[in-house]
Design a protein around this motif. Sequence first.
Motif, PDB file in Angstrom:
ATOM      1  N   LEU A  55       0.807  -0.987   0.064  1.00  0.00           N
ATOM      2  CA  LEU A  55       0.012   0.076   0.013  1.00  0.00           C
ATOM      3  C   LEU A  55       0.682   1.276   0.206  1.00  0.00           C
ATOM      4  N   GLY A  56       0.389   2.247  -0.800  1.00  0.00           N
ATOM      5  CA  GLY A  56       1.264   3.522  -0.660  1.00  0.00           C
ATOM      6  C   GLY A  56       0.201   4.622  -0.566  1.00  0.00           C
ATOM      7  N   ILE A  57       0.651   5.951  -0.222  1.00  0.00           N
ATOM      8  CA  ILE A  57       0.071   7.015  -0.238  1.00  0.00           C
ATOM      9  C   ILE A  57       0.118   7.806  -1.430  1.00  0.00           C
ATOM     10  N   ALA A  58      -0.835   8.249  -2.338  1.00  0.00           N
ATOM     11  CA  ALA A  58      -0.759   8.803  -3.656  1.00  0.00           C
ATOM     12  C   ALA A  58      -1.307  10.154  -3.812  1.00  0.00           C
ATOM     13  N   TRP A  59      -0.867  10.721  -5.029  1.00  0.00           N
ATOM     14  CA  TRP A  59      -1.163  12.262  -5.165  1.00  0.00           C
ATOM     15  C   TRP A  59      -1.432  12.274  -6.767  1.00  0.00           C
ATOM     16  N   ARG A  60      -1.969  13.318  -6.930  1.00  0.00           N
ATOM     17  CA  ARG A  60      -2.166  13.514  -8.639  1.00  0.00           C
ATOM     18  C   ARG A  60      -0.633  14.312  -9.167  1.00  0.00           C
ATOM     19  N   LYS A  61      -0.188  13.574 -10.291  1.00  0.00           N
ATOM     20  CA  LYS A  61       1.084  14.063 -10.675  1.00  0.00           C
ATOM     21  C   LYS A  61       1.046  15.807 -10.973  1.00  0.00           C
ATOM     22  N   ASP A  62      -0.118  15.931 -11.678  1.00  0.00           N
ATOM     23  CA  ASP A  62      -0.400  17.410 -12.150  1.00  0.00           C
ATOM     24  C   ASP A  62      -0.778  18.477 -11.366  1.00  0.00           C
ATOM     25  N   SER A  63      -0.848  18.056 -10.028  1.00  0.00           N
ATOM     26  CA  SER A  63      -1.734  18.803  -9.089  1.00  0.00           C
ATOM     27  C   SER A  63      -0.471  19.564  -8.097  1.00  0.00           C
ATOM     28  N   TYR A  64      -0.893  20.671  -7.645  1.00  0.00           N
ATOM     29  CA  TYR A  64      -0.022  21.436  -6.716  1.00  0.00           C
ATOM     30  C   TYR A  64      -0.328  20.705  -5.342  1.00  0.00           C
ATOM     31  N   LEU A  65       0.685  20.518  -4.625  1.00  0.00           N
ATOM     32  CA  LEU A  65       0.570  19.849  -3.337  1.00  0.00           C
ATOM     33  C   LEU A  65       0.913  21.096  -2.379  1.00  0.00           C
ATOM     34  N   SER A  66      -0.166  21.492  -1.361  1.00  0.00           N
ATOM     35  CA  SER A  66       0.030  22.620  -0.640  1.00  0.00           C
ATOM     36  C   SER A  66       0.944  22.329   0.578  1.00  0.00           C
ATOM     37  N   LYS A  67       1.422  23.187   1.393  1.00  0.00           N
ATOM     38  CA  LYS A  67       2.415  23.057   2.470  1.00  0.00           C
ATOM     39  C   LYS A  67       1.775  22.137   3.277  1.00  0.00           C
ATOM     40  N   ALA A  68       0.371  22.137   3.369  1.00  0.00           N
ATOM     41  CA  ALA A  68      -0.325  21.266   4.645  1.00  0.00           C
ATOM     42  C   ALA A  68      -0.140  19.605   4.048  1.00  0.00           C
ATOM     43  N   ASN A  69      -0.123  19.509   2.634  1.00  0.00           N
ATOM     44  CA  ASN A  69      -0.329  18.109   2.381  1.00  0.00           C
ATOM     45  C   ASN A  69       1.203  17.782   2.191  1.00  0.00           C
ATOM     46  N   ARG A  70       2.088  18.635   2.072  1.00  0.00           N
ATOM     47  CA  ARG A  70       3.683  18.212   1.926  1.00  0.00           C
ATOM     48  C   ARG A  70       3.832  17.944   3.472  1.00  0.00           C
ATOM     49  N   ALA A  71       3.370  18.452   4.654  1.00  0.00           N
ATOM     50  CA  ALA A  71       3.695  18.271   5.941  1.00  0.00           C
ATOM     51  C   ALA A  71       3.238  16.970   6.267  1.00  0.00           C
ATOM     52  N   PHE A  72       2.100  16.600   5.831  1.00  0.00           N
ATOM     53  CA  PHE A  72       1.292  15.582   5.888  1.00  0.00           C
ATOM     54  C   PHE A  72       2.101  14.340   5.362  1.00  0.00           C
ATOM     55  N   LEU A  73       2.657  14.334   4.393  1.00  0.00           N
ATOM     56  CA  LEU A  73       3.378  13.301   3.462  1.00  0.00           C
ATOM     57  C   LEU A  73       4.614  12.816   4.357  1.00  0.00           C
ATOM     58  N   GLU A  74       5.252  14.026   4.650  1.00  0.00           N
ATOM     59  CA  GLU A  74       6.683  13.993   5.330  1.00  0.00           C
ATOM     60  C   GLU A  74       6.268  13.317   6.640  1.00  0.00           C
ATOM     61  N   PHE A  75       5.294  13.703   7.293  1.00  0.00           N
ATOM     62  CA  PHE A  75       4.973  13.081   8.613  1.00  0.00           C
ATOM     63  C   PHE A  75       4.613  11.684   8.667  1.00  0.00           C
ATOM     64  N   VAL A  76       3.972  11.019   7.599  1.00  0.00           N
ATOM     65  CA  VAL A  76       3.434   9.961   7.365  1.00  0.00           C
ATOM     66  C   VAL A  76       4.775   8.989   7.101  1.00  0.00           C
ATOM     67  N   SER A  77       5.699   9.633   6.281  1.00  0.00           N
ATOM     68  CA  SER A  77       6.775   9.025   5.792  1.00  0.00           C
ATOM     69  C   SER A  77       7.861   8.710   7.320  1.00  0.00           C
ATOM     70  N   GLU A  78       7.691   9.704   7.954  1.00  0.00           N
ATOM     71  CA  GLU A  78       8.660   9.640   9.032  1.00  0.00           C
ATOM     72  C   GLU A  78       8.324   8.648  10.248  1.00  0.00           C
ATOM     73  N   HIS A  79       6.789   8.583  10.353  1.00  0.00           N
ATOM     74  CA  HIS A  79       6.332   8.206  11.704  1.00  0.00           C
ATOM     75  C   HIS A  79       5.427   6.831  11.141  1.00  0.00           C
ATOM     76  N   GLY A  80       4.828   6.706   9.892  1.00  0.00           N
ATOM     77  CA  GLY A  80       3.850   5.615   9.578  1.00  0.00           C
ATOM     78  C   GLY A  80       4.463   4.755   8.758  1.00  0.00           C
ATOM     79  N   ARG A  81       5.530   4.698   7.990  1.00  0.00           N
ATOM     80  CA  ARG A  81       5.882   3.907   7.264  1.00  0.00           C
ATOM     81  C   ARG A  81       6.333   2.435   7.885  1.00  0.00           C
ATOM     82  N   ARG A  82       6.131   1.574   7.214  1.00  0.00           N
ATOM     83  CA  ARG A  82       6.627   0.004   7.528  1.00  0.00           C
ATOM     84  C   ARG A  82       7.502  -0.478   6.095  1.00  0.00           C
ATOM     85  N   GLU A  83       8.796  -0.793   6.780  1.00  0.00           N
ATOM     86  CA  GLU A  83       9.556  -1.081   5.593  1.00  0.00           C
ATOM     87  C   GLU A  83       9.202  -2.174   4.761  1.00  0.00           C
ATOM     88  N   PHE A  84       9.334  -2.091   3.433  1.00  0.00           N
ATOM     89  CA  PHE A  84       8.797  -3.029   2.306  1.00  0.00           C
ATOM     90  C   PHE A  84      10.030  -4.266   2.365  1.00  0.00           C
TER      91      PHE A  84
END
Length: 293
Positions: free
Chosen positions: A264-293
Amino acid sequence: MDIKPLRYFIAIAKTESFTKAAQQLSVAQPAVSMAIKKLEMDLGLTLIHRADRNVGLTDEGKKLLIHAEKIIQATDDALLEMSELKGLSQGEVRVGIPSMLGSYYFPPILMAFHHKYPTITLKVIEGGTWQLQKMLENGELDLSVIVAETLPDGLETQALIREEMLVTVATDHPFSQLKSISPERFFDEELVMFKEGYFHRRIVDKLAKDYHRTPKIGFETNLIPLIKSITQQGFGISTLLAMVIEDDDELITRPFEPAIWLDLGIAWRKDSYLSKANRAFLEFVSEHGRREF
């Protein structure tokens, strides 16, 4: 071209009603009707069928809808990016999460994120992975958890979690005496399944197709406690992720043979602008929520 009529046009296309579109947009219905008439005059085309109470798009209208949605999405992205350059953040994350993960995996991550960023509003939509992926592609979500192997070209993804699908049975079921369960033996049993559109169900349906079997589905529900209860009482067996099974569930889990892993991955649209809030959420999930593949 003024893009406001395009917003009205999209709302009419989605609601199939001038009245409902006006209510959704919080404007007077005559204003919507006049804007659409002017849009049709400017284009020299009839965009909407008006037959009594039935409202539908003409062939020309259907083609315009494709472009209108792209124009509105691009405009919203541009306005958001410009506002953030002035130091103004929308402060909102719209994220889609499948029910199983929403109940058992994400709650502590979401609470920790809110604690760190209390001014950011989290809007969490639960649903099936297929439904959430479509909402993401249509711009109704900013981010969504999806099955990585089904990633379409228009989306980018960040690896999130790898979990094993486990056969789940009552403690006195004969499968509890086995170390692993073959798909053939699994499909001999009556099953308790999620409804179509959920990754849990899609994996089982694909497995059945690969083994030329027709699943014997006795119960369909998206309520995990109900799936557990029916399975505990011996009215069927199921398959769940390991994270869902708790010590006091009175259930036995066994791996498939061969094992079935879900990426499972977390996805976003390639052609969209990711707001600061969304980028913060992505970074937070990557740091705190990811389980190694």
